[in-house]
Design a protein around this motif. Sequence first.
Motif, mmCIF file in Angstrom:
data_model
loop_
_atom_site.group_PDB
_atom_site.id
_atom_site.type_symbol
_atom_site.label_atom_id
_atom_site.label_comp_id
_atom_site.label_asym_id
_atom_site.label_seq_id
_atom_site.Cartn_x
_atom_site.Cartn_y
_atom_site.Cartn_z
ATOM 1 N N ILE A 1 45.105 43.780 33.429
ATOM 2 C CA ILE A 1 46.448 43.543 33.961
ATOM 3 C C ILE A 1 46.481 42.363 34.933
ATOM 4 O O ILE A 1 47.322 41.465 34.797
ATOM 5 C CB ILE A 1 46.999 44.831 34.605
ATOM 6 C CG1 ILE A 1 47.174 45.914 33.534
ATOM 7 C CG2 ILE A 1 48.321 44.560 35.306
ATOM 8 C CD1 ILE A 1 47.679 47.239 34.067
ATOM 9 N N PRO A 2 45.604 42.313 35.965
ATOM 10 C CA PRO A 2 45.646 41.130 36.847
ATOM 11 C C PRO A 2 45.404 39.826 36.091
ATOM 12 O O PRO A 2 45.994 38.796 36.431
ATOM 13 C CB PRO A 2 44.520 41.401 37.855
ATOM 14 C CG PRO A 2 44.296 42.866 37.809
ATOM 15 C CD PRO A 2 44.584 43.276 36.400
ATOM 16 N N THR B 1 46.244 39.097 32.992
ATOM 17 C CA THR B 1 47.473 38.702 32.295
ATOM 18 C C THR B 1 48.513 38.176 33.279
ATOM 19 O O THR B 1 49.254 37.241 32.965
ATOM 20 C CB THR B 1 48.059 39.902 31.530
ATOM 21 O OG1 THR B 1 48.277 40.992 32.440
ATOM 22 C CG2 THR B 1 47.115 40.361 30.427
ATOM 23 N N ILE B 2 48.568 38.767 34.480
ATOM 24 C CA ILE B 2 49.521 38.289 35.487
ATOM 25 C C ILE B 2 49.178 36.868 35.924
ATOM 26 O O ILE B 2 50.054 36.009 36.077
ATOM 27 C CB ILE B 2 49.539 39.242 36.696
ATOM 28 C CG1 ILE B 2 50.112 40.601 36.288
ATOM 29 C CG2 ILE B 2 50.361 38.647 37.840
ATOM 30 C CD1 ILE B 2 50.067 41.645 37.385
ATOM 31 N N THR C 1 50.189 34.437 33.136
ATOM 32 C CA THR C 1 51.644 34.275 33.092
ATOM 33 C C THR C 1 52.149 33.408 34.243
ATOM 34 O O THR C 1 52.986 32.519 34.051
ATOM 35 C CB THR C 1 52.330 35.653 33.153
ATOM 36 O OG1 THR C 1 51.868 36.454 32.065
ATOM 37 C CG2 THR C 1 53.834 35.507 33.062
ATOM 38 N N THR C 2 51.623 33.640 35.443
ATOM 39 C CA THR C 2 52.079 32.891 36.611
ATOM 40 C C THR C 2 51.747 31.408 36.498
ATOM 41 O O THR C 2 52.593 30.543 36.759
ATOM 42 C CB THR C 2 51.439 33.467 37.888
ATOM 43 O OG1 THR C 2 51.771 34.858 38.000
ATOM 44 C CG2 THR C 2 51.938 32.732 39.116
ATOM 45 N N LEU D 1 53.079 44.035 28.229
ATOM 46 C CA LEU D 1 52.674 42.882 29.022
ATOM 47 C C LEU D 1 52.782 41.606 28.199
ATOM 48 O O LEU D 1 53.216 40.555 28.696
ATOM 49 C CB LEU D 1 51.243 43.067 29.532
ATOM 50 C CG LEU D 1 51.048 44.153 30.591
ATOM 51 C CD1 LEU D 1 49.569 44.315 30.920
ATOM 52 C CD2 LEU D 1 51.828 43.829 31.860
#
Length: 658
Positions: free
Chosen positions: A245-246, A248-249, A252-253, A368
């Motif tokens: 999860i981190p 992918t974040i 994306t950012t 996600l």
Amino acid sequence: MSESSRKETTSTRVAGPPVRRHGPGAGASMPAEKALNFGPSAKKLLRRLAPHRIGLAAVLLLGILSVGLSVLGPKLLGQGTNLIFEGVISKKLPPGLTQDQVISGLRASGQGAQADLLSGMHLTPGIGVDLDALGMVLLGVLAIYVFSSVFGWLQAYVLNEVVQKSMYSLRQGVEHKINRLPLGYYDKMQRGELLSRVTNDIDNVAQSLQQTFSQMVTSLLTVIGVLVMMLVVSPMLTLIAVVAIPLTIVITTLVAKRSQKLFVAQWKHTGELNAHIEENYTGHSLVKVFGRQAETNAVLDSKNQELYQASFGAQFVSGIIQPSMMFVGNLTYVAIAVVGGMFVAGGSMRLGDVQAFLQYSRQVTQPLTQLGSMANLVQSGIASAERVFELLEAEEQSADPIAAQSPRGGSGELVFENVSFSYSPEKPLIENVSLTAEPGHTIAIVRPTGAGKTTLVNLIMRFYELDSGRITLDGVDIAAMTRDDLRQRMGMVLQDAWLFGGTIRENIAYGRPEATEEEIIDAATATYVDRFVRSLPEGYDTVLTDEAENVSAGERQLITIARAFLAKPNVLILDEATSSVDTRTEVLVQQAMAALRSDRTSFVIAHRLSTIRDADLILVMDAGHIVEQGTHDELLAAGGAYFELYNAQFALPVDDGP
């Protein structure tokens, strides 16, 4: 507009005299748009949805129900897998023994791996698959997915209503805002650019909200629900899944920051291209007359190329998000499958639980990935929303006075008292102008272009506010009147004849929709519209096209004059009103105007001095000052600026002989 909003809004005051960029090829370069301020613009857009709190609450509740049911599905399916797999294993075991006895026997015979595998199952040796229990599980799964789909459909229905009502309100807000903007805003804004914001950008905001809002809510709820179920099934495997999860974040950012500027550029170039196409479509005849097709096409190709590069870059960069997140999701899937298989082999997990967890790992990476794939839509929608908000937050014209005054009489006396005005403080245009227009008098204003003639009339209409001095109408300061009250007492005929797509009757009655048929025909007859309308097959029911190209330029001008006649204003303003009619028709119109001007004040702006011979007062303006005033005969006798203008128009060429 609130006071705080006014402070945040950049002033729209022009830096010089207004330049109308409606000609072919006008506005080839526009000021660059500022970088997208994503956070504040997103908050403003969400505030637009605030009035529909009940609908949004319903969307959230339905989303929770739909997602909550859907995340239970894998757990139940895993239970069904356990019933089938463990039933098959149980069938192969010797009947009459307990599970513990079978496991002890395997360990005693040296088959520890098989014993570990069976220790994690619920077995009944000799008994096969429990079909009744399996049937109940499958029926439960079917019911869960059916109700989840129903709640999802209801969520989409309610959200569609919320979004469309919000966009309806936004369009209304833009329409009302356009009516409150000062004329200076339109002077510096290209028409095609403004239309692009009102149409394309609002449509893009609506599409972005429609496609992303429901999916974002569902995806976020799915991530939360799936993480809870993953913790219930296996906290250890959940740690493996959460690591992704981190990552992918971060992906994306990083990508979103790079693509934000590209989406702003995309919609900026879209507005510029629309403005160029609209202007050249309007002036296509002029483009052909001067043979500027090649230059126009070159500008179009350049702007089209800029739009292509910005659009391609925005879509390409934002498109990197989804495959990157899919790659991370696949790596996570493989890791969970390997570790889960080891847990099953070691007897610490059941096969159905691993199957359920693999489904959950897909369910947590899929939303996600969807959130990543929606980044381009979100950024595009926010970029368009910011352009619309810039319009909504533009500085408005000053508000009408609360205790507005209204002239009691209707004579139309206009008095200028030391009036000064400029578009820019460094360049004064009109300075300390004082004059009195008596009721029933015709005031003619003449002088070369740029001397402030049209600006003077615009000040009468309060299209612009004075820098100093005041203008009174029948003794009342026009700044103390409401604009509607003031303009209802005015009639204006412009050089550019504006007609809308409708019948000739509707165009004449535009200023007085309640006018009777007799009044419409009387006004048309007085302005010599009736004589050419009678020759048309449909008469007054003839429908004019958008550009009114099915009547001549002179006939269009006559219709606008008839419209002013029908309104019966106290003050009549004619800005080169007869410039498009022939000399014979001009004489007839002048005769009709003489009757109309009875007991009304008239301002006539004209370059053709033959149209103002009979004016009661002629003002000669130069550099914003009245340099001469008097009647036609008086000014000719004075031998000044008017005398020079008159001779320049009517002096015969000198014959130098053979």
